[in-house]
Design a protein around this motif. Structure first.
Motif, PDB file in Angstrom:
ATOM      1  N   ALA A  85       1.029  -1.214   0.222  1.00 44.71           N
ATOM      2  CA  ALA A  85      -0.055  -0.007  -0.139  1.00 44.71           C
ATOM      3  C   ALA A  85       0.815   0.857   0.217  1.00 44.71           C
ATOM      4  O   ALA A  85       0.606   2.729  -0.929  1.00 44.71           O
ATOM      5  CB  ALA A  85      -1.242  -0.079   1.226  1.00 44.71           C
ATOM      6  N   GLY A  86       1.594   1.180   0.545  1.00 38.91           N
ATOM      7  CA  GLY A  86       3.193   2.775   0.519  1.00 38.91           C
ATOM      8  C   GLY A  86       3.908   2.423  -0.371  1.00 38.91           C
ATOM      9  O   GLY A  86       3.543   3.835  -0.798  1.00 38.91           O
ATOM     10  N   LEU A  87       3.979   1.347  -1.505  1.00 37.72           N
ATOM     11  CA  LEU A  87       4.866   1.704  -2.640  1.00 37.72           C
ATOM     12  C   LEU A  87       3.472   2.404  -3.544  1.00 37.72           C
ATOM     13  O   LEU A  87       3.773   2.865  -4.466  1.00 37.72           O
ATOM     14  CB  LEU A  87       4.784   0.196  -3.121  1.00 37.72           C
ATOM     15  CG  LEU A  87       6.355  -0.418  -2.865  1.00 37.72           C
ATOM     16  CD1 LEU A  87       6.203  -1.545  -3.165  1.00 37.72           C
ATOM     17  CD2 LEU A  87       7.576   0.591  -2.385  1.00 37.72           C
ATOM     18  N   LEU A  88       2.508   2.098  -3.606  1.00 34.48           N
ATOM     19  CA  LEU A  88       1.597   2.411  -4.458  1.00 34.48           C
ATOM     20  C   LEU A  88       0.839   3.977  -3.928  1.00 34.48           C
ATOM     21  O   LEU A  88       1.048   4.200  -4.682  1.00 34.48           O
ATOM     22  CB  LEU A  88      -0.318   1.482  -4.106  1.00 34.48           C
ATOM     23  CG  LEU A  88       0.272   0.302  -4.851  1.00 34.48           C
ATOM     24  CD1 LEU A  88      -1.492  -0.270  -4.579  1.00 34.48           C
ATOM     25  CD2 LEU A  88       0.680   0.480  -6.312  1.00 34.48           C
ATOM     26  N   PHE A  89       1.038   4.327  -3.427  1.00 35.43           N
ATOM     27  CA  PHE A  89       0.816   5.829  -2.451  1.00 35.43           C
ATOM     28  C   PHE A  89       2.094   6.602  -2.427  1.00 35.43           C
ATOM     29  O   PHE A  89       1.487   7.723  -3.916  1.00 35.43           O
ATOM     30  CB  PHE A  89       0.296   5.780  -1.283  1.00 35.43           C
ATOM     31  CG  PHE A  89       0.570   7.545  -0.513  1.00 35.43           C
ATOM     32  CD1 PHE A  89      -1.351   8.026  -0.465  1.00 35.43           C
ATOM     33  CD2 PHE A  89       0.745   7.705   0.152  1.00 35.43           C
ATOM     34  CE1 PHE A  89      -0.837   8.265   0.231  1.00 35.43           C
ATOM     35  CE2 PHE A  89       0.350   9.407   0.508  1.00 35.43           C
ATOM     36  CZ  PHE A  89       0.058   9.561   0.606  1.00 35.43           C
ATOM     37  N   TRP A  90       2.944   6.481  -2.547  1.00 43.04           N
ATOM     38  CA  TRP A  90       4.254   7.230  -2.993  1.00 43.04           C
ATOM     39  C   TRP A  90       4.741   7.020  -4.009  1.00 43.04           C
ATOM     40  O   TRP A  90       4.913   7.903  -4.414  1.00 43.04           O
ATOM     41  CB  TRP A  90       4.977   6.475  -1.819  1.00 43.04           C
ATOM     42  CG  TRP A  90       5.270   6.465  -0.527  1.00 43.04           C
ATOM     43  CD1 TRP A  90       4.968   6.189   0.485  1.00 43.04           C
ATOM     44  CD2 TRP A  90       4.894   8.433   0.443  1.00 43.04           C
ATOM     45  NE1 TRP A  90       4.048   6.672   1.623  1.00 43.04           N
ATOM     46  CE2 TRP A  90       4.556   8.134   1.385  1.00 43.04           C
ATOM     47  CE3 TRP A  90       5.167   9.946  -0.644  1.00 43.04           C
ATOM     48  CZ2 TRP A  90       4.105   8.890   2.183  1.00 43.04           C
ATOM     49  CZ3 TRP A  90       4.622  10.495  -0.170  1.00 43.04           C
ATOM     50  CH2 TRP A  90       4.072  10.661   1.830  1.00 43.04           C
ATOM     51  N   SER A  91       4.375   5.802  -4.736  1.00 46.25           N
ATOM     52  CA  SER A  91       4.181   5.832  -6.484  1.00 46.25           C
ATOM     53  C   SER A  91       3.516   6.920  -7.007  1.00 46.25           C
ATOM     54  O   SER A  91       4.038   7.451  -8.012  1.00 46.25           O
ATOM     55  CB  SER A  91       4.095   4.509  -7.047  1.00 46.25           C
ATOM     56  OG  SER A  91       4.759   3.644  -6.221  1.00 46.25           O
ATOM     57  N   ALA A  92       1.898   7.264  -6.295  1.00 45.69           N
ATOM     58  CA  ALA A  92       1.079   8.124  -6.910  1.00 45.69           C
ATOM     59  C   ALA A  92       1.744   9.132  -6.770  1.00 45.69           C
ATOM     60  O   ALA A  92       1.707  10.721  -7.920  1.00 45.69           O
ATOM     61  CB  ALA A  92      -0.540   7.769  -6.600  1.00 45.69           C
ATOM     62  N   ILE A  93       2.179   9.585  -5.431  1.00 52.11           N
ATOM     63  CA  ILE A  93       2.843  10.975  -5.595  1.00 52.11           C
ATOM     64  C   ILE A  93       3.780  11.362  -5.772  1.00 52.11           C
ATOM     65  O   ILE A  93       4.190  12.605  -6.419  1.00 52.11           O
ATOM     66  CB  ILE A  93       2.903  11.271  -3.592  1.00 52.11           C
ATOM     67  CG1 ILE A  93       1.664  11.115  -3.174  1.00 52.11           C
ATOM     68  CG2 ILE A  93       3.690  12.616  -3.415  1.00 52.11           C
ATOM     69  CD1 ILE A  93       0.740  11.819  -3.683  1.00 52.11           C
ATOM     70  N   MET A  94       4.726  10.324  -6.590  1.00 48.90           N
ATOM     71  CA  MET A  94       6.324  10.904  -6.453  1.00 48.90           C
ATOM     72  C   MET A  94       6.928  11.052  -7.974  1.00 48.90           C
ATOM     73  O   MET A  94       7.566  11.416  -8.502  1.00 48.90           O
ATOM     74  CB  MET A  94       7.175   9.823  -5.899  1.00 48.90           C
ATOM     75  CG  MET A  94       7.301  10.242  -4.140  1.00 48.90           C
ATOM     76  SD  MET A  94       7.737   8.896  -3.483  1.00 48.90           S
ATOM     77  CE  MET A  94       9.797   9.364  -4.296  1.00 48.90           C
ATOM     78  N   LEU A  95       6.236   9.530  -8.981  1.00 45.78           N
ATOM     79  CA  LEU A  95       6.435   9.465 -10.142  1.00 45.78           C
ATOM     80  C   LEU A  95       5.709  10.309 -11.202  1.00 45.78           C
ATOM     81  O   LEU A  95       4.534  11.231 -10.964  1.00 45.78           O
ATOM     82  CB  LEU A  95       6.182   7.789 -10.409  1.00 45.78           C
ATOM     83  CG  LEU A  95       6.986   7.138  -9.675  1.00 45.78           C
ATOM     84  CD1 LEU A  95       6.243   5.936 -10.343  1.00 45.78           C
ATOM     85  CD2 LEU A  95       7.974   6.985  -9.862  1.00 45.78           C
ATOM     86  N   ALA A  96       6.661  10.865 -12.004  1.00 50.54           N
ATOM     87  CA  ALA A  96       5.908  11.717 -13.399  1.00 50.54           C
ATOM     88  C   ALA A  96       5.289  10.622 -14.202  1.00 50.54           C
ATOM     89  O   ALA A  96       4.982   9.591 -14.222  1.00 50.54           O
ATOM     90  CB  ALA A  96       7.074  12.081 -13.460  1.00 50.54           C
ATOM     91  N   PRO A  97       4.413  11.769 -14.640  1.00 50.78           N
ATOM     92  CA  PRO A  97       3.758  10.961 -16.376  1.00 50.78           C
ATOM     93  C   PRO A  97       4.169  10.129 -17.116  1.00 50.78           C
ATOM     94  O   PRO A  97       5.460  10.407 -17.251  1.00 50.78           O
ATOM     95  CB  PRO A  97       2.474  12.217 -16.601  1.00 50.78           C
ATOM     96  CG  PRO A  97       3.005  13.518 -15.384  1.00 50.78           C
ATOM     97  CD  PRO A  97       4.502  13.358 -14.805  1.00 50.78           C
ATOM     98  N   PRO A  98       3.989   9.085 -17.500  1.00 54.02           N
ATOM     99  CA  PRO A  98       2.532   8.907 -17.775  1.00 54.02           C
ATOM    100  C   PRO A  98       2.394   7.257 -16.681  1.00 54.02           C
ATOM    101  O   PRO A  98       1.742   7.622 -16.630  1.00 54.02           O
ATOM    102  CB  PRO A  98       3.322   8.095 -19.298  1.00 54.02           C
ATOM    103  CG  PRO A  98       3.836   7.651 -19.280  1.00 54.02           C
ATOM    104  CD  PRO A  98       5.039   9.162 -18.691  1.00 54.02           C
TER     105      PRO A  98
END
Length: 280
Positions: A167-180
């Motif tokens: 869950a942490g990886l999903l959340f912080w990926s959505a916050i930290m990663l750029a498009p696309p």
């Protein structure tokens, strides 16, 4: 959870060790091709160190059996510390390759959608800690899954430990990663952080102001540092509030700085949080 290692409290089951060492093994195998900077490599290794502390060191057993405070520290390592460190340690070349893979982009569109990522993240936080009784007038059986399945099934026990990390990886990926890879718009990313901060505040204060211990797992045990059960619970709630809010505030500051740096540029879904440090 049963441990191996001569009663030392170290958790050395092969499946748990594999969960911790597999990311490091993959990272080391990719070093010649990806050539991360010194800062990227250091952050990734620090993230693996967080996993090691949470899942293999004696903290793991103590968190499961004797102290809510230590459980909170373990949970923060899995959900708020290790994921951002691991993500920020991924080299730019690796992120570019992932962004060029259609399957990864499609998966990101679903798994990193703000509602999915924030929903999974905060559902784990609430289900693992919410101080509601498991039955009529009973205390919660444990921090984590609401039944005693984890004590009877090694598979469920591993899932109980790994789900906060996922869950942490999903959340912080959505916050930290750029498009696309993450298509979350800037307002959605800010809302994810602010909403999680408010939820963390409500949960930690509900535990801090409780008049009695809430978790049956720790009944009859002796928490560390000479604390009573109630004091151990209140101190754990304080760590949850302080560390959680600090993490979200730092993320918000970095996000706003990234927005200011890219002011005036055309970015369809907003910039990512800065994932790279100074090049060495």
């Amino acid at each position: 959870m049963r441990t191996l290692g001569g009663g030392s409290g170290w958790t050395l089951q092969p499946h748990t060790v594999a969960w911790v060492l597999l990311p490091l093994y993959a990272y080391l195998r990719a070093l010649p091709q990806l050539r991360p900077s010194g800062w990227e490599a250091a952050r990734f290794v620090a993230g693996v160190g967080g996993l090691f502390t949470a899942l293999i060191s004696p903290l793991h057993v103590a968190a499961d059996t004797s102290s809510f405070l230590l459980h909170v520290i373990q949970h923060m390592l899995l959900q708020m510390v290790a994921p951002p460190l691991l993500l920020s340690g991924i080299p730019r070349q690796a992120r570019a390759r992932l962004a060029a893979h259609p399957g990864m982009v499609r998966a990101g569109a679903v798994l990193l959608h703000p509602l999915v990522a924030a929903g999974a993240y905060n559902a784990v936080l609430l289900l693992w800690h919410w101080p509601l009784p498991a039955g009529h007038g009973e205390l919660r059986l444990a921090c984590g899954i609401l039944t005693d399945l984890a004590t009877r099934s090694p598979v469920v026990a591993v899932l109980q430990d790994i789900l906060p990390l996922v869950a942490g990886l999903l959340f912080w990926s959505a916050i930290m990663l750029a498009p696309p890879l993450s298509r979350s718009a800037p307002p959605a990313r800010v809302a994810m952080l602010l909403g999680s901060m408010v939820l963390n505040w409500l949960l930690s204060f509900s535990l801090a102001y409780a008049d009695t211990p809430m978790y049956a797992t720790y009944a009859g045990t002796r928490p560390p540092f000479g604390l009573s059960l109630l004091a151990d619970q209140k101190l754990g709630a304080g760590v949850m509030w302080e560390h959680g809010n600090m993490t979200y505030v730092v993320a918000l500051v970095l996000w706003l700085r990234a927005l200011l740096r890219q002011a005036g540029t055309s970015v369809p879904s907003g910039p990512s949080l800065p994932l790279h440090g100074p090049r060495t």
